[in-house]
Enzyme design. Structure first.
Site, PDB file in Angstrom:
ATOM      1  N   GLU A  81      -6.680   1.291  43.683  1.00 15.38           N
ATOM      2  CA  GLU A  81      -6.734   1.860  42.339  1.00 15.38           C
ATOM      3  C   GLU A  81      -6.042   0.983  41.293  1.00 15.38           C
ATOM      4  O   GLU A  81      -6.181   1.218  40.093  1.00 15.38           O
ATOM      5  CB  GLU A  81      -6.104   3.257  42.352  1.00 15.38           C
ATOM      6  CG  GLU A  81      -6.961   4.275  43.100  1.00 15.38           C
ATOM      7  CD  GLU A  81      -6.281   5.618  43.270  1.00 15.38           C
ATOM      8  OE1 GLU A  81      -5.052   5.694  43.064  1.00 15.38           O
ATOM      9  OE2 GLU A  81      -6.978   6.584  43.631  1.00 15.38           O
ATOM     10  N   GLU A 112      -1.793   1.503  66.410  1.00 15.07           N
ATOM     11  CA  GLU A 112      -0.460   1.555  65.796  1.00 15.07           C
ATOM     12  C   GLU A 112       0.648   1.111  66.750  1.00 15.07           C
ATOM     13  O   GLU A 112       1.793   0.928  66.339  1.00 15.07           O
ATOM     14  CB  GLU A 112      -0.150   2.955  65.296  1.00 15.07           C
ATOM     15  CG  GLU A 112       0.092   3.983  66.376  1.00 15.07           C
ATOM     16  CD  GLU A 112       0.587   5.308  65.815  1.00 15.07           C
ATOM     17  OE1 GLU A 112       1.625   5.792  66.313  1.00 15.07           O
ATOM     18  OE2 GLU A 112      -0.049   5.839  64.894  1.00 15.07           O
TER      19      GLU A 112
END
Length: 272
Positions: A81, A112
């Site tokens: 953004e 992960e």
């Protein structure tokens, strides 16, 4: 057994499946109302991290977010953004998720757990000491994130961490820890809820604060935003009308000619 992260503590609620739907959403809402107060406690830490990132960006540095699962996705959202909002290059704030871009939509098993992979994922960007790496992990225990910030710190990069558990391994590993403790989730361990909300709030602050320090806001306006649709073009026209005290037709003509609110303001000032 190691200490249980705050994010894994048992919910204050039970027999959730027997609640009415209204009770479910009421209780979720009541828990959500505690998040902003928890974030308020760590604002000095957030501000310190922002100032350090901004100083390095002024020297040509970039910001890397690293995370897995929900945390990784939040980093990618925040990074993506920045270009349309602040008119910055796409490689100024970079979101990296364990398991690669495919993990944005679909979980990648055990991604992960690889403590060496995050730095490998950063390496193609040719990181240097002006760059910053912020690890995001609700539990503060994710090996992918901890390994990434540890290696970044060894290489002289600034490191920060956003966790939702106090005294976390992530917090201990970074230069600037931000540990916002929101308490047990409504559904035990579902960190996409309060923890995710807290992380999103903090990431908003980090990039917004950094961009303000870099001069990407004028007054209260996004003068460098990209004019990628009609709504944003109309917003740009309104900004110019307000800033320059001009009519809509003049503002529209200026925006079309110069391509951004900032450029239009500067061009108009030169004519006066």
């Amino acid at each position: 057994m190691s200490r249980l992260p705050d994010t894994e503590k048992t919910s204050r609620y039970d027999q959730i499946e027997e609640m009415s739907t209204l009770d479910v959403v009421t209780n979720i809402n009541q828990e959500d109302q505690t998040v902003a107060k928890a974030v308020e406690v760590v604002l000095p830490n957030v501000a310190a991290l922002i100032d350090q990132i901004a100083e390095r960006m002024k020297r040509g540095g970039r910001l890397f977010y690293i995370g897995s699962g929900t945390s990784g996705r939040l980093g990618i959202v925040d990074a993506s953004e920045c270009p349309p909002t602040f008119g910055v290059p796409h490689d100024l704030v970079i979101g990296i998720i364990a398991g690669g871009d495919g993990a944005i939509r679909k979980a990648v098993e055990f991604a992960e757990d690889d403590e060496k992979q995050a730095w490998k994922d950063i390496l193609p960007f040719e990181p240097d000491e002006n760059d910053s790496v912020v690890g995001i992990a609700a539990s503060g225990t994710t090996p992918y994130v901890i390994g990434g910030v540890e290696e970044a710190k060894k290489r002289g990069l600034l490191t920060g961490g956003v966790a939702c558990s106090s005294g976390s391994p992530l917090g201990e590993a970074v230069d600037f820890p931000v540990e916002v403790v929101v308490g047990p989730e409504f559904i035990t361990g579902s960190t996409r809820m309060k923890s995710g909300t807290a992380q999103k709030m903090i990431l908003n602050m980090i990039t917004t604060g950094v961009m303000i320090r870099l001069g990407r806001i004028k007054g209260n306006k996004m003068v460098d935003m990209q004019l990628t649709n009609k709504k944003l073009e109309q917003r740009g026209v309104r900004m110019l009308m307000h800033e320059l005290s001009i009519e809509e037709d003049t503002a529209t003509e200026l925006l079309e000619k110069h391509g951004s609110v900032r450029a239009a303001i500067e061009a108009y000032a030169n004519l006066m």
